[in-house]
Scaffold this active site. Structure first.
Site, PDB file in Angstrom:
ATOM      1  N   GLU B 161     -18.249  12.885-171.925  1.00 27.63           N
ATOM      2  CA  GLU B 161     -18.778  12.571-170.587  1.00 27.63           C
ATOM      3  C   GLU B 161     -19.576  13.725-170.001  1.00 27.63           C
ATOM      4  O   GLU B 161     -19.476  14.866-170.459  1.00 27.63           O
ATOM      5  CB  GLU B 161     -17.641  12.212-169.644  1.00 27.63           C
ATOM      6  N   GLY B 303     -17.268  19.738-172.210  1.00 32.24           N
ATOM      7  CA  GLY B 303     -17.457  18.289-172.079  1.00 32.24           C
ATOM      8  C   GLY B 303     -18.592  17.815-172.953  1.00 32.24           C
ATOM      9  O   GLY B 303     -18.827  18.364-174.032  1.00 32.24           O
ATOM     10  N   GLU B 304     -19.274  16.741-172.513  1.00 31.55           N
ATOM     11  CA  GLU B 304     -20.394  16.116-173.236  1.00 31.55           C
ATOM     12  C   GLU B 304     -20.049  15.820-174.700  1.00 31.55           C
ATOM     13  O   GLU B 304     -20.921  15.820-175.565  1.00 31.55           O
ATOM     14  CB  GLU B 304     -21.694  16.914-173.090  1.00 31.55           C
ATOM     15  N   ALA B 305     -18.770  15.562-174.980  1.00 31.72           N
ATOM     16  CA  ALA B 305     -18.264  15.202-176.321  1.00 31.72           C
ATOM     17  C   ALA B 305     -18.367  16.345-177.320  1.00 31.72           C
ATOM     18  O   ALA B 305     -18.171  16.138-178.529  1.00 31.72           O
ATOM     19  CB  ALA B 305     -18.952  13.954-176.887  1.00 31.72           C
ATOM     20  N   SER B 306     -18.609  17.558-176.859  1.00 29.54           N
ATOM     21  CA  SER B 306     -18.880  18.652-177.792  1.00 29.54           C
ATOM     22  C   SER B 306     -17.686  18.974-178.691  1.00 29.54           C
ATOM     23  O   SER B 306     -17.860  19.223-179.890  1.00 29.54           O
ATOM     24  CB  SER B 306     -19.337  19.901-177.030  1.00 29.54           C
TER      25      SER B 306
END
Lengths: 338, 338
Positions: B161, B303-306
């Site tokens: 996200e 975040g950001e699916a990393s």
């Protein structure tokens, strides 16, 4: 030979080459400009700075990554300390050559060149419960094999091993040089039962008793209680330090291989990272003793550089972010108020 | 819409599809024949069995891997709970589109398709300290976005996200549904100072007070105290369960997004693995509460699916070993006495 005597190794370790503080700082400066909160990539950021420091490059690279797997046979195998027969060392070397082992698959995925180096498999070290495993010349010769295996121009070296009975060898090196009784360092290796574990403990205690007189001399211990593949790993790590190559260590045996060097100069681990925490029971304690924080903890205990090779993937992720990300300015993203 | 009412979601969660025990067993049988001591690849072996179970394939594959990053804006951002302005959500979505973010680099390395799904960024949820963040229709609409984003034929889905202020949203969901006061779940997110942390705590406490009456209803909580990107993650996870797709969760926010579903049926996490342990302080506790053991612990908190995307690399290593290794018989290696 790079090291013609134990004193040559001692002299090198007295004055180890440093990394480049300048290159590491350049990495940190760029990281502060990239589109992410400060330090939010965690250890991935540290890893890039570490690569830069030891490569001596402001923009580190992973163009040429080498995995070295050294194989050796051990006289102490006669004490029935492994779940597998000694012939498996040679059989697994053949399996590596045919591409059938775990390390072949992981090396391919990680874009790494695999160098498998069997060292005199038909001439096991002597059983260290009864005699010195190697004399000085045998030890230096194995160190030299390792030294010459690490390509002087590679960007990263991962080191691992194959050798039936070598968790017993690793444990005895730890007990001799880091202290504690055999039980502190011994584990189930490839999967011995309780009786096998008791035989490992007994072999280690016998070895510590027999070689009591030399326990204060780390390199004498590395010869008398070590193994050829462990000596080669030490040689590879010395070569990497000389040539500006960061090193990923594999598990318990590969880490134990550098313990004699750490007794000469604890700074020898500065260009090394622990690829993973092995499930072999002594590894956690060993990493703590050496101040190494493993990158992965996946319950692996296979050896053959498999854990270090998986960790190469993390370095590639770290470097890809560092190299490919946009800065706040480039992307037009509002930075945090500073 | 797949789910036209909250009751539709409740009904689905009452009777979740199972994985294939048959496929998982086939993986374990093959693993026992491969040239390695039993279980010596540790969690890599478990991961292949897990892929097989949820893909329903004896030979699991990772041909098509999708990373879904959902973005949303949050009314609670007005409470000054983030180190960054709300505009950064949209700016980072543009950065994703231009390939400049960390997730772009990791997705490329992991061979994954990246789907970035901004959800009504110009219409933030309402500030939940003052009103319900979403009504039921808004919530179901966001769930549906997520449901439709997960490709029904992909082999693995990683979810993450982007949303300024959404660690506050995640923390309030945890506090509402798992208990404990705000301090238990709140963390520094993108890097707020002590005053920002105090504002986060205050916002969470205010929200818990205001919405006291609905705290016993997990889906009502997900609407009133949640966010659009979190609802979409829940929807994607429901779609994955229906379509036989294993899921890698990213960090604190992505994990918090499924807490409402776990309150309906704890088994919803069975087709999910935690890609990593985030440095965001509530994540460790949250994973413990859900019985999830993270694959990586690298101090990431982007975040950001990393983190989930880095974990894809581990799945690829696991599958490469499983698929490519030789058996003892094929390689002519002596197996352990059985």
């Amino acid at each position: 030979m790079q090291f013609c005597s134990l004193d040559d190794i001692r002299a090198f370790c007295r004055d180890l080459p440093d990394g480049s503080e300048h290159a590491a700082r350049a990495v940190v400066r760029r990281q502060q400009a990239l589109t992410k909160p400060p330090q939010s990539l965690g250890r991935l950021e540290d890893l890039v700075a570490w690569l830069a420091r030891w490569q001596g490059r402001e923009c580190p690279q992973l163009e040429r990554v080498t995995i070295a797997v050294f194989a050796g046979n051990h006289g102490v195998a006669a004490r029935n300390v492994s779940a597998y027969p000694q012939a498996v060392t040679q059989q697994m070397v053949a399996n590596f050559a045919n591409g059938g082992a775990a390390i072949n698959q992981i090396a391919g995925l990680a874009g790494a060149e695999l160098r498998v180096v069997p060292i005199e498999l038909d001439r096991p070290t002597r059983d260290f419960t009864a005699a010195p495993a190697m004399d000085t010349d045998e030890f230096l010769s194995a160190v030299d094999v390792g030294y010459r295996t690490a390509p002087p121009n590679c960007d990263l070296l991962a080191v691992g091993e194959m050798g039936i009975a070598n968790t017993t060898t690793a444990a005895v090196l730890c007990a001799a040089l880091l202290g504690g009784d055999a039980a502190r360092w011994v584990g189930r290796g490839t999967g011995v039962d309780d009786a096998g574990l008791a035989r490992k403990r007994a072999a280690i205690e016998a070895a510590l008793g027999r070689h009591r007189a030399i326990l204060g001399d780390p390199l004498a211990v590395a010869a008398a209680l070590g193994g050829r593949e462990l000596a080669a790993i030490a040689g590879a790590i010395l070569a990497a330090r000389r040539n500006g190559i960061p090193v990923l260590l594999d598990g318990f045996v590969a880490t134990a291989a550098i313990v004699p060097l750490t007794r000469l100069n604890a700074g020898i681990t500065d260009h090394c990272r622990a690829g993973h925490l092995s499930a072999e029971s002594g590894h956690r304690l060993l990493l703590q003793e050496l101040g190494l924080d493993p990158l992965l903890d996946l319950g692996m205990r296979l050896g053959e550089a498999s854990g270090a090779a998986v960790a190469i993937l993390l370095l590639r992720a770290a470097l890809a972010c560092h190299t490919g990300m946009a800065t706040f300015t480039e992307a037009g993203v509002a930075d945090v108020d500073k």
